[in-house]
Design a protein around this motif. Structure first.
Motif, PDB file in Angstrom:
ATOM      1  N   TYR A 195       0.842  -1.197   0.000  1.00 15.78           N
ATOM      2  CA  TYR A 195       0.000   0.000   0.000  1.00 15.78           C
ATOM      3  C   TYR A 195       0.877   1.246   0.000  1.00 15.78           C
ATOM      4  CZ  TYR A 195      -4.071  -2.912   0.837  1.00 15.78           C
ATOM      5  OH  TYR A 195      -5.062  -3.841   0.713  1.00 15.78           O
TER       6      TYR A 195
ATOM      7  N   TYR B 257      -9.726   0.653  -2.050  1.00 17.10           N
ATOM      8  CA  TYR B 257      -8.314   0.898  -1.777  1.00 17.10           C
ATOM      9  C   TYR B 257      -7.395   0.434  -2.906  1.00 17.10           C
ATOM     10  CZ  TYR B 257      -9.333  -3.741   0.238  1.00 17.10           C
ATOM     11  OH  TYR B 257      -9.781  -5.024   0.453  1.00 17.10           O
TER      12      TYR B 257
ATOM     13  N   LEU C 108      -4.730   2.793  -3.815  1.00 17.75           N
ATOM     14  CA  LEU C 108      -3.579   2.902  -2.915  1.00 17.75           C
ATOM     15  C   LEU C 108      -2.677   1.670  -2.980  1.00 17.75           C
ATOM     16  CD1 LEU C 108      -5.444   4.203   0.274  1.00 17.75           C
ATOM     17  CD2 LEU C 108      -4.151   5.569  -1.384  1.00 17.75           C
ATOM     18  N   ARG C 109      -3.041   0.690  -3.798  1.00 12.85           N
ATOM     19  CA  ARG C 109      -2.389  -0.625  -3.780  1.00 12.85           C
ATOM     20  C   ARG C 109      -1.712  -0.894  -5.118  1.00 12.85           C
ATOM     21  NH1 ARG C 109      -6.150  -5.776  -2.465  1.00 12.85           N
ATOM     22  NH2 ARG C 109      -7.023  -5.116  -4.455  1.00 12.85           N
TER      23      ARG C 109
ATOM     24  N   TYR D 230      -5.853   5.953   6.743  1.00  8.60           N
ATOM     25  CA  TYR D 230      -6.157   4.683   6.072  1.00  8.60           C
ATOM     26  C   TYR D 230      -6.906   3.744   7.020  1.00  8.60           C
ATOM     27  CZ  TYR D 230      -5.455   0.102   3.961  1.00  8.60           C
ATOM     28  OH  TYR D 230      -5.664  -1.149   3.446  1.00  8.60           O
TER      29      TYR D 230
END
Length: 248
Positions: free
Chosen positions: A114, A151, A154-155, A207
């Motif tokens: 992440y 997410y 973000l990954r 997060y």
């Protein structure tokens, strides 16, 4: 030593042994490079029963790096699992998350990176590429399907692989291979200071809060089992650790 009992009991015991082996191997590898201190946490948070499945969570400080979660679920009928998650606070390196799940003779792992970075330089980008490049030599394991999540943005790296019981030890070796990529990136990255420390803490805390606030299968099960306040405590004290690292 032979294990008595039904085939299902045999599978559960074998899987539990693999779960503990992976966690121990990860801790041993980290201890070669860092001082690691286990934290004392509320027993309610360390041993929650989620969806009828006892979870056992330990957390550690990795000196100069940040927070480590090591969590196991071994007493379940299905979906026994181990989670090994490093949330950095002292270095501008990505969050490194790994989950191994066993159900009888079926198993898969999920390795995720992440990007909760303060900034992105060439060292950081090379590290992300090194994580992604691991998959080039893992084509002897089938891709495991995953669903789109909020997410994903973000990954940058998500390696999801199914493997057979014959590949159990190979799967643990691949976890250690990925952990070594994290260690090499961390060693090449200078320590954060000042405002960057505060920014890194905020990114990690935001997060964790977003995972709680936006919900999800796992988060909802935690909320149902231990309530919303203790779920937030679990994510902040045990899973990701921002409660331990707040920079003033």
């Amino acid at each position: 030593m032979a294990i008595d009992g039904t085939p299902q009991e045999h599978d559960r015991e074998r899987n539990a042994q693999l779960i503990h082996q992976r966690i121990s191997a990860g801790l041993d590898e980290l201890r070669k490079h860092y001082a690691i201190t286990e934290r004392t946490v509320d027993p309610l948070l360390a041993n929650p029963v989620i969806g009828g499945r006892p979870h056992h969570a330990r957390c550690f400080d990795i000196d100069g790096v940040g927070h480590l979660l090591a969590m196991t679920v071994t007493e379940a009928e299905n979906a026994q699992l181990s989670s090994f998650v490093i949330t950095p606070y002292k270095k501008n390196v990505p969050l490194f998350s790994t989950d191994y799940v066993y159900s009888g003779n079926q198993r898969f792992f999920l390795m995720e990176v992440y990007d909760l970075s303060v900034s992105s330089d060439e060292t950081y980008r090379d590290g992300i590429r090194a994580f992604a490049d691991l998959a080039q030599n893992w084509d002897d394991m089938a891709d495991f399907p995953t669903q789109p999540r909020w997410y994903d943005e973000l990954r940058p790296v998500c390696l999801a692989k199914a493997f057979s019981p014959a590949q159990d030890q190979l799967a643990i070796e691949r976890f250690l291979e990925a952990l070594q990529v994290f260690i090499e990136l961390e060693r090449a990255t200078p320590a954060l200071a000042g405002n960057d420390l505060r920014t890194k803490w905020q990114l990690n805390s935001d997060y964790a809060n977003r995972l709680i606030d936006e919900g999800g299968v796992s988060t909802d099960l935690f909320t149902q089992a231990i309530g919303p306040d203790n779920t937030r405590r679990f994510f902040h004290e045990v899973f990701f650790g921002p409660s331990w690292y707040r920079a003033e």
